[in-house]
Design a protein around this motif. Sequence first.
Motif, short mmCIF file in Angstrom:
data_model
loop_
_atom_site.label_atom_id
_atom_site.label_comp_id
_atom_site.label_asym_id
_atom_site.label_seq_id
_atom_site.Cartn_x
_atom_site.Cartn_y
_atom_site.Cartn_z
N UNK A 71 -14.74 -7.96 -0.71
CA UNK A 71 -13.97 -7.16 0.10
C UNK A 71 -12.51 -8.16 0.23
N UNK A 72 -12.73 -9.36 0.36
CA UNK A 72 -11.36 -10.22 0.28
C UNK A 72 -10.67 -10.11 -1.13
N UNK A 73 -11.41 -9.69 -1.95
CA UNK A 73 -10.83 -9.71 -3.50
C UNK A 73 -10.12 -8.28 -3.54
N UNK A 74 -10.71 -7.45 -2.83
CA UNK A 74 -10.05 -6.05 -3.11
C UNK A 74 -8.87 -6.13 -2.12
N UNK A 75 -8.72 -6.69 -0.95
CA UNK A 75 -7.67 -6.56 -0.32
C UNK A 75 -6.76 -7.62 -0.63
N UNK A 76 -6.93 -8.66 -0.96
CA UNK A 76 -6.16 -9.68 -1.25
C UNK A 76 -6.06 -9.97 -3.03
N UNK A 77 -5.35 -9.42 -3.48
CA UNK A 77 -5.72 -9.31 -5.21
C UNK A 77 -5.44 -10.57 -5.99
N UNK A 78 -4.59 -11.61 -5.57
CA UNK A 78 -4.46 -12.71 -6.24
C UNK A 78 -5.05 -13.99 -5.71
N UNK A 79 -5.51 -14.90 -6.43
CA UNK A 79 -5.88 -14.73 -7.78
C UNK A 79 -7.31 -13.60 -7.67
N UNK A 80 -7.65 -13.10 -8.82
CA UNK A 80 -8.79 -12.17 -8.92
C UNK A 80 -9.96 -12.91 -9.05
N UNK A 81 -10.99 -12.57 -8.49
CA UNK A 81 -12.18 -13.07 -8.62
C UNK A 81 -13.31 -12.34 -9.69
N UNK A 82 -12.70 -11.24 -10.06
CA UNK A 82 -13.45 -10.30 -11.10
C UNK A 82 -12.65 -10.19 -12.32
N UNK A 83 -13.31 -9.98 -13.53
CA UNK A 83 -12.39 -9.66 -14.87
C UNK A 83 -11.81 -8.13 -14.62
N UNK A 84 -10.80 -7.86 -15.44
CA UNK A 84 -10.33 -6.52 -15.44
C UNK A 84 -11.24 -5.50 -16.15
N UNK A 85 -12.06 -6.11 -17.04
CA UNK A 85 -12.75 -4.96 -17.82
C UNK A 85 -14.32 -4.90 -17.25
N UNK A 86 -14.73 -3.62 -17.35
CA UNK A 86 -15.92 -3.33 -16.77
C UNK A 86 -17.32 -4.35 -17.10
N UNK A 87 -17.21 -4.41 -18.34
CA UNK A 87 -18.24 -5.27 -18.94
C UNK A 87 -18.29 -6.74 -18.43
N UNK A 88 -17.22 -7.29 -18.34
CA UNK A 88 -16.81 -8.54 -17.82
C UNK A 88 -17.33 -8.56 -16.26
N UNK A 89 -16.74 -7.39 -15.48
CA UNK A 89 -17.11 -7.38 -14.23
C UNK A 89 -18.66 -7.54 -13.88
N UNK A 90 -19.27 -6.65 -14.78
CA UNK A 90 -20.63 -6.83 -14.75
C UNK A 90 -21.73 -8.13 -14.80
N UNK A 91 -20.91 -8.70 -15.92
CA UNK A 91 -21.44 -10.16 -16.28
C UNK A 91 -21.24 -11.06 -15.13
N UNK A 92 -20.03 -11.01 -14.52
CA UNK A 92 -19.67 -12.25 -13.57
C UNK A 92 -20.40 -11.84 -12.24
N UNK A 93 -20.50 -10.58 -11.87
CA UNK A 93 -21.74 -10.10 -10.91
C UNK A 93 -23.11 -10.66 -11.16
N UNK A 94 -23.55 -10.21 -12.38
CA UNK A 94 -25.11 -10.71 -12.79
C UNK A 94 -25.21 -12.26 -12.47
N UNK A 95 -24.11 -13.02 -13.01
CA UNK A 95 -24.12 -14.46 -12.85
C UNK A 95 -24.32 -14.74 -11.51
#
Length: 213
Positions: A71-95
């Motif tokens: 939620x914090x990352x969606x509302x406050x965009x900087x610095x981002x906690x997730x990569x811009x690409x879908x595969x990158x986001x999936x990898x980070x969420x899995x870790x």
Amino acid sequence: MKLYGYFRSSAAFRVRIALNLKKLDYDTASIHLRRGDQRQAGFRSVNPQGLVPALETDGHTLIQSMSIIEYLDEVHSEPPFLPADPAGRARVRALAAIVACDIHPINNLRVLRYLHGPLGHDEAALKAWYNHWIDTGFQAFEQLLASDPQTGKFCHGDQPGLADIALAPQVINAARYQLDISPYPTIARIHEDCMKLDAFAAAHPDNQADREE
């Protein structure tokens, strides 16, 4: 913005890191888990689950650390906690999920208290249980980091993100139980780099005003 937490709680530690990285000001309310504050009616009205953290922000009361952080990352965009690409986001969420959804839940205070109380295990058994699950989870985490060129200074690239926020408190927990993390050099390196950052260091349990043993 008000954070309900406990200085030693890994989940609250994660949210403190996220708030610090986003440079957000917040007030704190200490919920002392060893005294049983989480079972009192006052806090149950905030979170009926009786778990920390909870965050009051923007007219909402949010629970569950990973949901709060996203939620914090969606509302406050900087610095981002997730990569811009879908595969990158999936990898980070899995870790992050390896820690937040696998290692940590079977080692949280409620589980350890049940093992110690109704099941009658002693401190040595609790330490063996705790270290076994951290160790097996770290084995997978290390392999995923070491084998992927997307791993950089941090878990994904050269900026700390969701996976690093999840990882750092669990490495601190491993140290509390004298678990040797030298077999996991990538984890150790990333953790060292995380703790050099003010946002991570300031969130450390030892640096909290409500620190009590």
